[in-house]
Design a protein around this motif. Structure first.
Motif, short mmCIF file in Angstrom:
data_model
loop_
_atom_site.label_atom_id
_atom_site.label_comp_id
_atom_site.label_asym_id
_atom_site.label_seq_id
_atom_site.Cartn_x
_atom_site.Cartn_y
_atom_site.Cartn_z
N LEU A 58 0.83 -1.20 0.00
CA LEU A 58 0.00 0.00 0.00
C LEU A 58 0.87 1.25 0.00
N ILE A 59 0.40 2.28 -0.72
CA ILE A 59 1.04 3.59 -0.66
C ILE A 59 0.37 4.36 0.47
N ALA A 60 1.16 4.88 1.39
CA ALA A 60 0.61 5.49 2.61
C ALA A 60 1.03 6.95 2.74
N TRP A 61 0.08 7.78 3.22
CA TRP A 61 0.37 9.17 3.58
C TRP A 61 -0.06 9.36 5.04
N PRO A 62 0.80 9.94 5.87
CA PRO A 62 0.43 10.12 7.29
C PRO A 62 -0.62 11.20 7.48
N LEU A 63 -1.54 10.94 8.40
CA LEU A 63 -2.48 11.94 8.88
C LEU A 63 -2.10 12.28 10.32
N ARG B 120 -21.84 19.27 27.12
CA ARG B 120 -22.37 17.97 27.53
C ARG B 120 -21.34 17.12 28.26
N LEU B 121 -20.05 17.43 28.03
CA LEU B 121 -18.97 16.70 28.70
C LEU B 121 -17.90 17.67 29.14
N VAL B 122 -17.08 17.24 30.07
CA VAL B 122 -15.89 17.98 30.47
C VAL B 122 -14.71 17.02 30.42
N GLN B 123 -13.53 17.56 30.09
CA GLN B 123 -12.35 16.70 30.06
C GLN B 123 -11.83 16.48 31.47
N VAL B 124 -11.49 15.25 31.77
CA VAL B 124 -10.83 14.92 33.03
C VAL B 124 -9.38 14.59 32.74
N LEU B 125 -8.54 14.78 33.72
CA LEU B 125 -7.09 14.60 33.57
C LEU B 125 -6.54 15.45 32.41
N PRO B 126 -6.91 16.72 32.30
CA PRO B 126 -6.48 17.54 31.17
C PRO B 126 -4.98 17.79 31.12
N GLU B 127 -4.28 17.61 32.26
CA GLU B 127 -2.83 17.83 32.30
C GLU B 127 -2.06 16.63 31.79
N TYR B 128 -2.76 15.55 31.48
CA TYR B 128 -2.13 14.34 30.98
C TYR B 128 -2.48 14.14 29.51
N GLN B 129 -1.54 13.57 28.79
CA GLN B 129 -1.79 13.22 27.39
C GLN B 129 -2.33 11.80 27.34
N GLY B 130 -3.49 11.65 26.68
CA GLY B 130 -4.05 10.33 26.53
C GLY B 130 -3.36 9.55 25.43
N PRO B 131 -3.79 8.33 25.19
CA PRO B 131 -3.17 7.51 24.14
C PRO B 131 -3.29 8.19 22.77
N ALA B 132 -2.29 8.00 21.95
CA ALA B 132 -2.31 8.50 20.56
C ALA B 132 -1.72 7.43 19.66
N ARG B 133 -2.40 7.19 18.56
CA ARG B 133 -1.94 6.17 17.61
C ARG B 133 -1.77 6.79 16.23
N PRO B 134 -0.79 6.33 15.47
CA PRO B 134 -0.61 6.88 14.12
C PRO B 134 -1.81 6.56 13.23
N MET B 135 -2.10 7.44 12.31
CA MET B 135 -3.21 7.24 11.38
C MET B 135 -2.72 7.58 9.97
N HIS B 136 -3.13 6.78 8.99
CA HIS B 136 -2.70 6.98 7.60
C HIS B 136 -3.88 6.81 6.66
N VAL B 137 -3.77 7.43 5.49
CA VAL B 137 -4.65 7.13 4.38
C VAL B 137 -3.80 6.36 3.38
N LEU B 138 -4.37 5.28 2.83
CA LEU B 138 -3.62 4.38 1.98
C LEU B 138 -4.39 4.07 0.70
N VAL B 139 -3.63 3.78 -0.34
CA VAL B 139 -4.21 3.29 -1.59
C VAL B 139 -3.36 2.11 -2.05
N PRO B 140 -3.95 1.12 -2.70
CA PRO B 140 -3.15 0.00 -3.22
C PRO B 140 -2.17 0.47 -4.27
N ALA B 141 -0.93 0.03 -4.16
CA ALA B 141 0.10 0.44 -5.12
C ALA B 141 -0.22 -0.04 -6.53
N ALA B 142 -0.97 -1.15 -6.62
CA ALA B 142 -1.28 -1.71 -7.94
C ALA B 142 -2.32 -0.90 -8.69
#
Length: 300
Positions: A153-158, A254-276
């Motif tokens: 796959l050809i990938a571009w980072p988001l 409707r909501l409030v953030q808790v633990l705002p001084e902490y960074q929550g989990p973060a995962r890489p995200m990409h958009v991909l297209v088949p190289a073929a």
């Protein structure tokens, strides 16, 4: 003479076997065809065709030159096609695959805006959290969250898929704000995902380079985060979810953030297209719009 035109005529002469046949196909005179071939031979300083009154054949140099001419002419044609496509308006159907929560809450609003912008485009969106085979299943554009392992796959980072913890104002008024991640052990947590007794859920928080892992517990678990969001708004506990969605709920009160001084989990995200797959204008335009909307540091 124009070199590409002469190369095109020479290729036709090699394939059709006579100047007369080329002249008929290209609507030239046999003498005109001969002039183009002679011009190439003079430029190269070598004979390309052996010609008699009955037949013609490629010389050794002519055979090699013929093969390279075909490649050059094909590349010229491809370059012109790309240039024409870039001026074209995207149209046709694009089959897109994306994770469920991101697709429903962030990608779907983007798609409706995209369809308004390009009325000749149709999009078929399939949402699931499994790894799909784009070739076998026919997907043209894929959004993936997590580390990549598929080199086909050809990938571009988001921008990274960032999670934050939130609860309703009524919940925190009743139960109080957690001051550090370990305090969540004393709170009702709304747990997302598949679960087994041997693989417990984990929430990871970071602050100043230090990580702290929490194993959330609570009375409500679900494999669809929309259900947990509803429960959080209704005051049933703390949810961990995508910042893009929860930021809007926070703005609405409707909501409030808790633990705002902490960074929550973060995962890489990409958009991909088949190289073929060929990068058609409909795919290229859609991918560019995705990267503009969801690129690093950019908003929806």
């Amino acid at each position: 003479m124009d070199r590409l035109t002469s190369m095109h005529i020479f290729v036709k002469a090699a394939e059709l076997g006579s100047f007369a046949a080329v002249a008929e196909v290209l609507r030239l005179s046999p003498q005109g065809v001969a002039k183009h071939v002679a011009w190439l031979e003079a430029r190269l300083g070598a004979r390309l065709l052996n010609r008699t009154t009955r037949r013609q054949s490629l010389t050794d140099i002519g055979r090699s030159y013929y093969e390279r001419c075909k490649i050059v002419l094909a590349e010229v044609e491809a370059a012109e096609a790309i240039a024409l496509e870039m001026k074209a308006t995207p149209s046709g159907t694009i089959r897109v695959n994306a994770p469920v929560t991101f697709g429903a809450y962030a990608l779907a609003p983007f798609i409706t805006r995209y369809l308004d912008r390009y009325p000749d485009t149709q999009i078929e969106l399939t949402l699931n959290d499994r790894m799909v085979d784009p070739i076998e299943e026919g997907f043209e554009v894929i959004v993936r969250i997590g580390e990549l392992a598929d080199s086909s796959l050809i990938a571009w980072p988001l921008r990274p898929y960032r999670l934050i913890a939130c609860a309703s104002p009524t919940y925190v008024a009743r139960e109080g704000f957690p001051e550090k991640p370990s305090d969540l052990a004393h709170h009702a947590c709304l747990v997302y995902g598949e679960w087994t007794p041997t693989v417990p859920c984990r929430w990871l928080f970071q602050r100043e380079g230090q990580s702290e892992e929490v194993r959330p517990t609570g009375r409500f678990r679900a494999n669809d985060w929309k259900a947990l969001l509803h429960a959080a708004i209704e005051g049933y506990g703390v949810t961990l979810g995508p910042a893009d969605v929860l930021d809007k709920e926070i703005e609405a009160g409707r909501l409030v953030q808790v633990l705002p001084e902490y960074q929550g989990p973060a995962r890489p995200m990409h958009v991909l297209v088949p190289a073929a797959r060929r990068q058609t204008v409909k795919i290229r335009c859609f991918v560019e719009a995705l990267r503009e909307a969801f690129g690093e540091g950019l908003g929806l």
